[in-house]
Design an enzyme around this catalytic site. Sequence first.
Site, PDB file in Angstrom:
ATOM      1  N   TYR A  70      45.070  19.738 154.952  1.00  0.00           N
ATOM      2  CA  TYR A  70      46.045  18.765 155.459  1.00  0.00           C
ATOM      3  C   TYR A  70      46.205  17.576 154.505  1.00  0.00           C
ATOM      4  CZ  TYR A  70      46.849  21.291 159.753  1.00  0.00           C
ATOM      5  OH  TYR A  70      47.245  22.251 160.662  1.00  0.00           O
ATOM      6  N   GLN A 104      59.477  20.434 165.555  1.00  0.00           N
ATOM      7  CA  GLN A 104      58.182  21.104 165.398  1.00  0.00           C
ATOM      8  C   GLN A 104      57.493  20.585 164.135  1.00  0.00           C
ATOM      9  OE1 GLN A 104      58.777  25.620 166.233  1.00  0.00           O
ATOM     10  NE2 GLN A 104      60.778  24.787 165.773  1.00  0.00           N
ATOM     11  N   HIS A 122      54.600  19.015 167.726  1.00  0.00           N
ATOM     12  CA  HIS A 122      53.364  19.538 167.128  1.00  0.00           C
ATOM     13  C   HIS A 122      52.498  18.438 166.520  1.00  0.00           C
ATOM     14  CE1 HIS A 122      55.117  23.888 166.727  1.00  0.00           C
ATOM     15  NE2 HIS A 122      54.918  23.510 167.961  1.00  0.00           N
ATOM     16  N   CYS A 130      40.146  11.079 167.331  1.00  0.00           N
ATOM     17  CA  CYS A 130      38.693  11.177 167.485  1.00  0.00           C
ATOM     18  C   CYS A 130      38.379  12.393 168.354  1.00  0.00           C
ATOM     19  CB  CYS A 130      38.156   9.896 168.123  1.00  0.00           C
ATOM     20  SG  CYS A 130      36.395  10.023 168.505  1.00  0.00           S
ATOM     21  N   THR A 197      64.572  26.699 162.037  1.00  0.00           N
ATOM     22  CA  THR A 197      63.369  27.276 162.665  1.00  0.00           C
ATOM     23  C   THR A 197      63.535  28.774 162.826  1.00  0.00           C
ATOM     24  OG1 THR A 197      61.893  27.239 164.584  1.00  0.00           O
ATOM     25  CG2 THR A 197      64.207  26.699 165.024  1.00  0.00           C
TER      26      THR A 197
HETATM   27  P1  OAD Z   1      59.239  28.790 159.804  1.00  0.00           P
HETATM   28  O1  OAD Z   1      58.650  28.730 158.429  1.00  0.00           O
HETATM   29  O2  OAD Z   1      58.756  29.850 160.729  1.00  0.00           O
HETATM   30  O3  OAD Z   1      60.829  28.953 159.703  1.00  0.00           O
HETATM   31  C1  OAD Z   1      61.587  28.163 158.832  1.00  0.00           C
HETATM   32  C2  OAD Z   1      63.045  28.543 158.996  1.00  0.00           C
HETATM   33  O4  OAD Z   1      63.815  27.647 158.197  1.00  0.00           O
HETATM   34  C3  OAD Z   1      63.387  29.958 158.544  1.00  0.00           C
HETATM   35  O5  OAD Z   1      64.116  30.612 159.576  1.00  0.00           O
HETATM   36  C4  OAD Z   1      64.254  29.746 157.298  1.00  0.00           C
HETATM   37  O6  OAD Z   1      65.272  30.735 157.175  1.00  0.00           O
HETATM   38  C5  OAD Z   1      64.860  28.393 157.595  1.00  0.00           C
HETATM   39  N1  OAD Z   1      65.314  27.627 156.405  1.00  0.00           N
HETATM   40  C6  OAD Z   1      64.851  27.698 155.129  1.00  0.00           C
HETATM   41  N2  OAD Z   1      65.518  26.831 154.338  1.00  0.00           N
HETATM   42  C7  OAD Z   1      66.418  26.198 155.128  1.00  0.00           C
HETATM   43  C8  OAD Z   1      67.412  25.191 154.894  1.00  0.00           C
HETATM   44  N3  OAD Z   1      67.610  24.650 153.684  1.00  0.00           N
HETATM   45  N4  OAD Z   1      68.171  24.782 155.956  1.00  0.00           N
HETATM   46  C9  OAD Z   1      67.991  25.321 157.180  1.00  0.00           C
HETATM   47  N5  OAD Z   1      67.079  26.261 157.455  1.00  0.00           N
HETATM   48  C10 OAD Z   1      66.297  26.699 156.455  1.00  0.00           C
HETATM   49  O7  OAD Z   1      59.044  27.318 160.432  1.00  0.00           O
HETATM   50  P2  OAD Z   1      59.100  26.868 161.967  1.00  0.00           P
HETATM   51  O8  OAD Z   1      60.099  27.659 162.736  1.00  0.00           O
HETATM   52  O9  OAD Z   1      59.209  25.389 161.953  1.00  0.00           O
HETATM   53  O10 OAD Z   1      53.099  25.451 163.686  1.00  0.00           O
HETATM   54  O11 OAD Z   1      57.649  27.273 162.457  1.00  0.00           O
HETATM   55  C11 OAD Z   1      57.246  26.893 163.745  1.00  0.00           C
HETATM   56  C12 OAD Z   1      55.773  26.568 163.764  1.00  0.00           C
HETATM   57  O12 OAD Z   1      55.031  27.667 163.263  1.00  0.00           O
HETATM   58  C13 OAD Z   1      55.377  25.409 162.864  1.00  0.00           C
HETATM   59  O13 OAD Z   1      55.502  24.150 163.496  1.00  0.00           O
HETATM   60  C14 OAD Z   1      53.940  25.706 162.543  1.00  0.00           C
HETATM   61  C15 OAD Z   1      54.097  27.192 162.252  1.00  0.00           C
HETATM   62  O14 OAD Z   1      52.977  27.943 162.283  1.00  0.00           O
HETATM   63  C16 OAD Z   1      51.809  25.091 163.485  1.00  0.00           C
HETATM   64  O15 OAD Z   1      51.343  24.788 162.396  1.00  0.00           O
HETATM   65  C17 OAD Z   1      50.996  25.069 164.718  1.00  0.00           C
END
Ligand code: OAD
Length: 255
Positions: A70, A104, A122, A130, A197
């Site tokens: 992180y 998220q 998230h 803590c 997402t």
């Molecule tokens: P993902 O990495 O699963 O998805 C990212 C999405 O963004 C994909 O569908 C891409 O096609 C899209 N993308 C890429 N470039 C882009 C752009 N320039 N404009 C618009 N879209 C674009 O990420 P999340 O859906 O956020 O949780 O993932 C959800 C959660 O899963 C995260 O918060 C994280 C992860 O594991 C934890 O860490 C607990």
Amino acid sequence: MSGVEEDLRRTADQLRRATGVFVLTGAGISAESGVPTFRGAGGLWRRFRAEDLASPEGFARDPALVWEWYNERRRAMREARPNAAHRTLARWDERFSDFLIATQNIDGLHQRGGARRVVELHGSIWRARCTKTGKLFRIDEEVDVESTLPPPSPAGGGAILRPDIVWFGETLPPQAVAQVERFFDEERFQIAFVIGTSAAIGYIQVWIYTLARAGVFVVEVNPDPCLGGAASATLAGPAGELLPRLDSLAWPCAE
Ligand code: OAD
């Protein structure tokens, strides 16, 4: 007119007429700021095992390793700047009386881009918690999380700090969920944007399908769309390009 152009035009019409807007964002909205996504080509989960780094079990096994991961990501996020998509949403936050971004993302870029009504689903990479008292601390300003790993908690007694981030297997912060559900219950928005997402997580899918069934105009913004029939319009492309275009189509005379 191509599919995207036609959907941009239809969405601009809806947006101009709307009194309220709901926005759900994921890692893709920050991709153009240089923050890596989780899934897909170049995604973090291609190189790292989520269960080692983003789970309570992983933290119990090796808290220093989790902090290192992180800390490295926070250093990269510090260099990142909000992009045109974050800034467009911040303008809509000013424009609409009813408005909410549920993100998220943990990078804080919506707020740095000027948005005020943001719910972090998230947690945040800028806060530590803590493990004994649950008290939250602002990283850098209140606690140093880099010199000693895992960082000791100011509560003492051998307690340590953990990132204030929701990990796999953990529940979402109840106040964050309540804020989103209150916004849904008030029914003062007509359009919802699902931006960047992969909607891989169950509660995200439930929210999107609930909105679509309730007749909200759902707009997906993603170069690799995944909502299919749940979306009323699909803007297949990068958010940093398409959101400013949508904004100027909806309000051509605005600055
Ligand atoms: P993902 O990495 O699963 O998805 C990212 C999405 O963004 C994909 O569908 C891409 O096609 C899209 N993308 C890429 N470039 C882009 C752009 N320039 N404009 C618009 N879209 C674009 O990420 P999340 O859906 O956020 O949780 O993932 C959800 C959660 O899963 C995260 O918060 C994280 C992860 O594991 C934890 O860490 C607990």
